[in-house]
Design an enzyme around this catalytic site. Structure first.
Site, PDB file in Angstrom:
ATOM      1  N   ARG A  87      -6.467  14.691  20.641  1.00 32.49           N
ATOM      2  CA  ARG A  87      -5.357  15.494  20.108  1.00 32.49           C
ATOM      3  C   ARG A  87      -5.883  16.680  19.318  1.00 32.49           C
ATOM      4  NH1 ARG A  87      -2.509  11.758  16.306  1.00 32.49           N
ATOM      5  NH2 ARG A  87      -1.203  13.582  15.886  1.00 32.49           N
ATOM      6  N   ASP A 105       0.854  -1.190   0.000  1.00 26.21           N
ATOM      7  CA  ASP A 105       0.000   0.000   0.000  1.00 26.21           C
ATOM      8  C   ASP A 105       0.888   1.237   0.000  1.00 26.21           C
ATOM      9  OD1 ASP A 105      -2.240   1.604   0.060  1.00 26.21           O
ATOM     10  OD2 ASP A 105      -2.792   1.140   2.132  1.00 26.21           O
ATOM     11  N   LYS A 106       0.238   2.377  -0.146  1.00 33.39           N
ATOM     12  CA  LYS A 106       0.899   3.675  -0.146  1.00 33.39           C
ATOM     13  C   LYS A 106       0.085   4.626   0.724  1.00 33.39           C
ATOM     14  CE  LYS A 106       0.208   7.900  -2.322  1.00 33.39           C
ATOM     15  NZ  LYS A 106      -1.094   8.622  -2.433  1.00 33.39           N
ATOM     16  N   HIS A 107       0.776   5.558   1.379  1.00 31.55           N
ATOM     17  CA  HIS A 107       0.082   6.582   2.167  1.00 31.55           C
ATOM     18  C   HIS A 107       0.686   7.940   1.855  1.00 31.55           C
ATOM     19  CE1 HIS A 107      -2.056   8.463   5.506  1.00 31.55           C
ATOM     20  NE2 HIS A 107      -0.942   9.133   5.727  1.00 31.55           N
ATOM     21  N   SER A 108      -0.184   8.949   1.733  1.00 35.78           N
ATOM     22  CA  SER A 108       0.263  10.320   1.505  1.00 35.78           C
ATOM     23  C   SER A 108      -0.111  11.181   2.703  1.00 35.78           C
ATOM     24  CB  SER A 108      -0.396  10.897   0.242  1.00 35.78           C
ATOM     25  OG  SER A 108      -0.156  12.291   0.147  1.00 35.78           O
ATOM     26  N   LYS A 141      -2.972   2.141  11.592  1.00 36.71           N
ATOM     27  CA  LYS A 141      -4.027   1.691  10.671  1.00 36.71           C
ATOM     28  C   LYS A 141      -3.438   0.869   9.528  1.00 36.71           C
ATOM     29  CE  LYS A 141      -5.615   5.971  10.300  1.00 36.71           C
ATOM     30  NZ  LYS A 141      -5.063   6.698  11.463  1.00 36.71           N
ATOM     31  N   LYS A 142      -2.236   1.224   9.089  1.00 36.39           N
ATOM     32  CA  LYS A 142      -1.597   0.466   8.014  1.00 36.39           C
ATOM     33  C   LYS A 142      -1.179  -0.925   8.504  1.00 36.39           C
ATOM     34  CE  LYS A 142      -2.006   3.590   4.854  1.00 36.39           C
ATOM     35  NZ  LYS A 142      -2.948   3.360   3.719  1.00 36.39           N
ATOM     36  N   SER A 161      -0.259   7.227  14.609  1.00 37.67           N
ATOM     37  CA  SER A 161      -1.608   7.329  14.052  1.00 37.67           C
ATOM     38  C   SER A 161      -1.656   6.800  12.629  1.00 37.67           C
ATOM     39  CB  SER A 161      -2.073   8.785  14.089  1.00 37.67           C
ATOM     40  OG  SER A 161      -3.367   8.919  13.537  1.00 37.67           O
ATOM     41  N   THR A 171      -9.324  11.068  -0.864  1.00 36.33           N
ATOM     42  CA  THR A 171      -9.555  10.041  -1.885  1.00 36.33           C
ATOM     43  C   THR A 171     -10.986   9.537  -1.854  1.00 36.33           C
ATOM     44  OG1 THR A 171      -7.234   9.375  -1.819  1.00 36.33           O
ATOM     45  CG2 THR A 171      -8.790   7.785  -2.713  1.00 36.33           C
TER      46      THR A 171
END
Length: 435
Positions: A168, A80-83, A187-188, A183, A120
């Site tokens: 937070r 996967d990828k996260h931005s 989740k990943k 954080s 997204t």
């Protein structure tokens, strides 16, 4: 476990044992901590920081606070990828099907817009019928058969993070690098990934505007993710202008379809998408080098295989089967379109990407309050990249608006946002570094 003792130790700068971190997160997930205790812990971390060992412990504890997905039976590497978020950043929409077309399984759990950045999920919801919250069986089926599925988060994944983030958000502790790291990664990790690539953005349209802070965050994310057992790398990318030539929701889906059809070659967006696809393939062991991997990604795009994967994913998740062939039948257009004229001749030298994102919100394409409804049709297209030569009056973008008043505001805001110079500017590379 006595919460106030753990808070006291962290307040005094002690390194917390993993067992204390686990116990605190378990109490957080079970609802056994007051908001005051959660806020005090977050503030202590904000001031005193956390070691890598502590941050790994916090990340793993939050990941294990709910469901942990398993991809047994999927005969592909899971990636996967996260931005960290930007404007005109629709990379995920093209990257997931390209990576899947190259042999990866991509269970991509994405989010909605946050602040000035687009989400997204908001983009995908402009596609009629698309289900962003499928049940677990359908999620697995789509990943297995299509190769990728882009969906929304479920409360069963890392629920401790949800409670901690809510506190937070109202205690001025969002911008703590250990807490940001835990954080994002909790989740990943809960999603059962084997490899992960991270897009850490810097510039005036990024949350981490300072390049040095972006590098610190990237190192934290990569080191903690690898420490938690997920093969991870990061690219630092430029967000001093919108990444794509569109910003909005339906307009960015159209941009995605154009990209998959090969009509966005040579753009900054293509550079970023192919670079991340290459990272995913190398990290997953499907390519020996970045050059080989980028060639495979380009072939998946030019052959139409990536477009086929995207179409299959959309249809399996409830969207139309012929979206790629008939986008006008499904993607709503705004009733008012107005060109944004260049104020004078010269070179487009600078803009504030954050303000472009804010203008999308003002058009109705984002939220001022969590419960706001989004107008998926509004936004900008034809955004010229910096470094473009223009004459006075040339269109630098096209506004898509719900009414004349909001169109006029957007035209004025965007025209004032672009700085035009007499000489061609020296611009930073779209990919500034790799970690």
């Amino acid at each position: 476990m006595i919460p106030q003792e753990i808070i006291r130790q962290k307040r005094n700068g002690a390194e917390l044992p993993s067992g204390d971190v686990d116990a605190f997160v378990a109490a957080l997930a079970a609802g056994n901590l007051s908001e005051g205790q959660i806020g005090a812990f977050a503030m202590a971390v904000w001031f005193k920081g956390m070691s890598r060992t502590e941050t790994v412990a916090l990340t793993l504890a939050m990941a294990r606070s709910g469901d942990m997905l398993s991809w047994q039976g999927i005969d592909r590497p899971v990636a996967d990828k996260h931005s960290t978020g930007g404007v005109g950043d629709n990379v995920s929409l093209m990257l997931a099907p390209i990576a899947a077309a190259c042999g990866l399984a991509v269970p991509m759990i994405s989010g909605r817009g946050l602040g000035h950045t687009g989400g997204t999920l908001d983009k995908l919801e402009s596609i009629p019928g698309y289900t962003i919250n499928p049940d677990a069986a359908l999620f697995r089926k789509v990943v297995k058969e299509a190769g990728c599925a882009i969906i929304g988060p479920t409360g069963a994944l890392a629920p401790a993070d949800g409670r901690l983030y809510a506190v937070r958000d109202v205690t001025a502790t969002v911008d703590s690098i250990p807490l940001i790291t835990a954080s994002i990664l909790s989740k990943k990790l809960a999603a059962g990934l084997e490899t992960l690539v991270l897009d850490v953005k810097t510039g005036n349209g990024a949350f981490m505007a300072d390049p040095e802070q972006a590098i610190v965050l990237a190192h934290s994310l990569v080191e903690v993710a690898n420490g938690a057992g997920v093969k991870t790398s990061a690219l630092i990318t430029d967000m001093n202008q919108p990444l794509a030539d569109s910003a909005g929701n339906a307009v960015e889906v159209r941009n995605c379809l154009d990209f998959l059809a090969g009509r966005k070659s040579g753009t900054r967006l293509e550079t970023v998408v192919l670079a991340f696809a290459a990272e995913m393939l190398v990290r997953s062991g499907l390519a020996a080098s970045l050059i080989e991997a980028e060639g495979r990604a380009q072939a998946a795009l030019s052959s139409g295989r990536a477009a086929d994967v995207f179409a299959r994913m959309v249809h399996m998740l409830g969207g139309p089967a012929d979206l790629l062939e008939r986008p006008d039948a499904y993607l709503r257009r705004a009733p008012v379109e107005r060109a944004v004229p260049a104020s004078r001749g010269g070179w487009l030298a600078a803009c504030d990407a954050r303000d472009v994102g804010v203008s999308v919100i003002d058009l109705g394409g984002g939220r001022r309050h969590p419960a706001d409804r989004i107008d998926h049709s509004v936004g900008f297209t034809g955004l010229l990249p910096l470094g473009t030569r223009v004459n006075a009056g040339d269109p630098v973008a096209l506004v898509h608006a719900a009414d004349e008043a909001s169109a006029e505001r957007a035209v004025a805001a965007l025209a004032a946002n672009y700085r035009i110079a007499d000489e061609k500017p020296a611009l930073p590379p779209v990919i500034a570094g790799r970690i």
